[in-house]
Design a protein around this motif. Sequence first.
Motif, short mmCIF file in Angstrom:
data_model
loop_
_atom_site.label_atom_id
_atom_site.label_comp_id
_atom_site.label_asym_id
_atom_site.label_seq_id
_atom_site.Cartn_x
_atom_site.Cartn_y
_atom_site.Cartn_z
N ARG A 105 -10.53 35.76 -101.80
CA ARG A 105 -10.28 36.79 -100.79
C ARG A 105 -11.55 37.59 -100.55
O ARG A 105 -12.21 38.02 -101.49
N ASN A 107 -14.21 40.12 -100.25
CA ASN A 107 -14.45 41.44 -100.81
C ASN A 107 -15.91 41.78 -100.55
O ASN A 107 -16.81 41.19 -101.15
N ASP A 110 -18.56 42.32 -103.26
CA ASP A 110 -18.99 41.17 -104.05
C ASP A 110 -19.14 39.94 -103.17
O ASP A 110 -18.62 38.87 -103.47
N SER A 111 -19.81 40.09 -102.03
CA SER A 111 -20.03 38.98 -101.13
C SER A 111 -21.51 38.64 -101.06
O SER A 111 -22.37 39.49 -101.28
N ARG A 384 -9.82 42.51 -93.23
CA ARG A 384 -9.26 42.57 -94.57
C ARG A 384 -9.27 43.99 -95.13
O ARG A 384 -9.63 44.23 -96.28
N GLN A 386 -11.28 46.34 -94.60
CA GLN A 386 -12.64 46.79 -94.87
C GLN A 386 -13.36 46.99 -93.55
O GLN A 386 -12.97 46.39 -92.53
N SER A 399 -15.28 50.26 -98.12
CA SER A 399 -14.09 49.73 -98.77
C SER A 399 -13.09 50.84 -99.06
O SER A 399 -13.48 51.96 -99.40
N ASP A 439 -11.24 33.82 -95.09
CA ASP A 439 -11.81 34.77 -96.05
C ASP A 439 -13.32 34.68 -96.04
O ASP A 439 -13.98 34.67 -97.08
N SER A 456 -17.02 35.86 -100.77
CA SER A 456 -17.02 36.40 -102.12
C SER A 456 -17.09 35.27 -103.14
O SER A 456 -16.66 34.15 -102.87
N SER A 460 -13.52 36.87 -107.93
CA SER A 460 -14.01 38.22 -107.70
C SER A 460 -12.87 39.22 -107.87
O SER A 460 -11.78 39.06 -107.35
N VAL A 463 -13.37 46.24 -107.23
CA VAL A 463 -12.68 47.19 -106.36
C VAL A 463 -13.44 48.49 -106.33
O VAL A 463 -14.19 48.83 -107.24
#
Length: 466
Positions: A105, A107, A110-111, A384, A386, A399, A439, A456, A460, A463
């Motif tokens: 998913r 994020n 962490d991409s 998502r 974000q 985020s 994603d 991501s 991952s 958060v």
Amino acid sequence: MDDQSPDSTAAGRIKLNVGGKLFETTVSTLRSGGPDSLLSALSNRPPEEPVFIDRDPEIFSVLLSLLRSNRLPSTAKRFSNQELIDEALYFGIDSQLRSALAPSRLNGIDSSLFTTLNPSADGVVSDFNAIESDGSLWVAHGGQISVYDWNLSHSATVRTHLDFITSVRRIRPEVAAVGSLHGSGLHFYNMANGRRVHSTEWVDPSDVRIYKARVHAIADSEDSVFASYDCQHGENCILMIDKSTMRVSSEIGRMPGNSSKNMVPTKLTYVSDMGILLGSSVTSGAFGYSGYIRLWDPRTGNVVWETNEPGSGRSSRFGDSFADVGVDLDELLLFKICSKSGDLAVADMRKLSDDPWVYLKEKNPSMRNVGGNNGGNFVIHCYRKQVFIGREGELEVWSRVEGNENEGIVSEEMYRRNYVDKVTDSERGAIKKLEGGWDRLFVTREDVEGIEVWQSSYNSGVVAVL
């Protein structure tokens, strides 16, 4: 070769001979591929002799492991995704493989850059449309449309009659809608056979000035396509086109185009949960940015809310007009990024008023002095839950903060900002467009060939926290 007895089948064991290699597994494992799969059908055969299947045994071993554990073994790395997909299609378990190959998913914290897709000709991408539902990507480059499937494999390219496409959107599984600022009309192409199936021009028999209108933006709903048109003298509108008949069903928001408050919308978004169409336009000049955000009810053509922002004013906030806007379709939140300060503001679309904006407060110490670029290039996209922002060449994400999700309350501390990219990434050029699909986050840059694919890392779990 050992003989199988009826008792072994009752116990649920079965043998297969794949490419000369013997495999033994359970009936339940084979049937986990789904009732329509070849393996499920083979599980019903008599057990006297192993069924011979003339396929690659090494790849079959990978697919069998996938059925046993719902994840790919490390040996899968020895094969390309396409090799695995071809075999999975043969056995009828492509849906299971697709789930296993899907990225984690998205994020933003962490991409990283996963790959860059480069069209074979006219490599500078003018526009693209990422499809959330199936992960495909529809790309306009020069006068061509190219399609990449969920695995980012090239599946089709069509040469259109246009010299340079500036807007593209998939409106049906096989049909793309395209427009150009260098030619008139909205055109529909069937990607399966490469043919143009329809064209829609904006015409008005009562006004001869409505002639050769260009398309600036395209959006769609379940049953309609929306396209913004303008003519040489500035007159503009949005046409609502029925997907089933390809006929114009209504004309929305016709404006003279003689000021920043009634220019053609250059960005369109259909908000399905509210049944409204959002259009925005931004212009820049010697006195800064100016523009509008407007919401229409397509059923009536009426404006249900709007805001206009001049490029200058008495206070810094009023003189800090937006440079771009984005919509979080999941949370029904409207975002704008300010052209001078670089501040990000949010408004609840269910509670819009004359001044609905809440300006997000930066609490990340490393980011507090990162913001405005004195009217430079800004791009915003929500995906998502974000908010991704391009500031010239830099890519950042806002985020949602865990533990700060009070239902229906928009606060200045509900998001945190972090960089997505590295310094070397930002040096590739100014970001032109951001869009999420499946994603993944897709990024194009000004005058740079290809589309960057960001995703991501697997497993991952990062958060944002208070």
